[in-house]
Scaffold this motif. Structure first.
Motif, PDB file in Angstrom:
ATOM      1  N   UNK A  63       0.839  -1.209   0.000  1.00 38.44           N
ATOM      2  CA  UNK A  63       0.000   0.000   0.000  1.00 38.44           C
ATOM      3  C   UNK A  63       0.868   1.251   0.000  1.00 38.44           C
ATOM      4  N   UNK A  64       1.916   1.249   0.808  1.00 43.30           N
ATOM      5  CA  UNK A  64       2.813   2.410   0.847  1.00 43.30           C
ATOM      6  C   UNK A  64       3.394   2.689  -0.533  1.00 43.30           C
ATOM      7  N   UNK A  65       3.838   1.641  -1.197  1.00 46.56           N
ATOM      8  CA  UNK A  65       4.432   1.807  -2.520  1.00 46.56           C
ATOM      9  C   UNK A  65       3.456   2.356  -3.545  1.00 46.56           C
ATOM     10  N   UNK A  66       2.238   1.812  -3.558  1.00 49.33           N
ATOM     11  CA  UNK A  66       1.255   2.255  -4.548  1.00 49.33           C
ATOM     12  C   UNK A  66       0.745   3.657  -4.260  1.00 49.33           C
ATOM     13  N   UNK A  67       0.545   3.993  -2.989  1.00 51.79           N
ATOM     14  CA  UNK A  67       0.109   5.357  -2.664  1.00 51.79           C
ATOM     15  C   UNK A  67       1.202   6.375  -2.995  1.00 51.79           C
ATOM     16  N   UNK A  68       2.453   5.966  -2.905  1.00 57.35           N
ATOM     17  CA  UNK A  68       3.554   6.839  -3.309  1.00 57.35           C
ATOM     18  C   UNK A  68       3.507   7.065  -4.818  1.00 57.35           C
ATOM     19  N   UNK A  69       3.420   5.970  -5.574  1.00 59.49           N
ATOM     20  CA  UNK A  69       3.458   6.041  -7.036  1.00 59.49           C
ATOM     21  C   UNK A  69       2.266   6.799  -7.629  1.00 59.49           C
ATOM     22  N   UNK A  70       1.088   6.584  -7.094  1.00 59.13           N
ATOM     23  CA  UNK A  70      -0.111   7.146  -7.727  1.00 59.13           C
ATOM     24  C   UNK A  70      -0.154   8.664  -7.664  1.00 59.13           C
ATOM     25  N   UNK A  71       0.440   9.252  -6.642  1.00 56.28           N
ATOM     26  CA  UNK A  71       0.339  10.706  -6.496  1.00 56.28           C
ATOM     27  C   UNK A  71       0.915  11.459  -7.692  1.00 56.28           C
ATOM     28  N   UNK A  72       2.025  10.992  -8.211  1.00 57.69           N
ATOM     29  CA  UNK A  72       2.652  11.689  -9.336  1.00 57.69           C
ATOM     30  C   UNK A  72       1.823  11.570 -10.617  1.00 57.69           C
ATOM     31  N   UNK A  73       1.012  10.536 -10.715  1.00 58.44           N
ATOM     32  CA  UNK A  73       0.201  10.341 -11.926  1.00 58.44           C
ATOM     33  C   UNK A  73      -0.893  11.401 -12.060  1.00 58.44           C
ATOM     34  N   UNK A  74      -1.268  12.025 -10.954  1.00 55.45           N
ATOM     35  CA  UNK A  74      -2.340  13.019 -10.994  1.00 55.45           C
ATOM     36  C   UNK A  74      -1.828  14.452 -11.151  1.00 55.45           C
TER      37      UNK A  74
END
Length: 121
Positions: A63-74
């Motif tokens: 979860x930590x990894x995906x929440x980190x990655x997704x922020x830059x996509x927006x």
């Protein structure tokens, strides 16, 4: 409603029912099968969904990894995108990230911050 819109809406409905795996599946289908002008945005939604899915599977590090990655996509999006308030999604992603960084167990995640995404189209 075309197939892309249909699948996107199915993903949104699943996300709002906290069926995060299903949301990811619907959104991933349009992300992989079609050339989307907002592919990065859809990828962010996929990653956000999988982040929440990891929590339901007791995988705090995932979860930590995906929440980190997704922020830059927006980052490149503002206002409404596919009928969704981008600022609302950015806030959700940031709050989820902040929460998983602060906790030591998936059991301590504050699910109150995971609110439905409103379709404003």
């Amino acid at each position: 409603m075309d197939k892309i819109e249909f699948l996107f809406q199915k993903g949104l409905d699943a996300f709002n029912k906290k069926n995060f795996y299903d949301a990811h599946e619907y959104w991933e289908e349009i992300w992989t099968e079609y050339r989307l002008p907002d592919a990065k945005f859809v990828q962010g939604l996929i990653q956000l969904s999988v982040g929440f899915y990891h929590l339901t599977n007791k995988n705090l590090n995932g979860a930590r990894g995906l929440f980190t990655k997704c922020q830059s996509k927006f980052e490149d999006y503002n206002g409404l995108q596919r009928g969704l308030q981008v600022d609302q999604i950015k806030t959700l992603a940031k709050n989820a990230f902040d929460n998983v960084i602060e906790i030591e167990s998936y059991e301590d995640f504050n699910w109150d911050i995971c609110y439905p995404l409103e379709d404003n189209s």
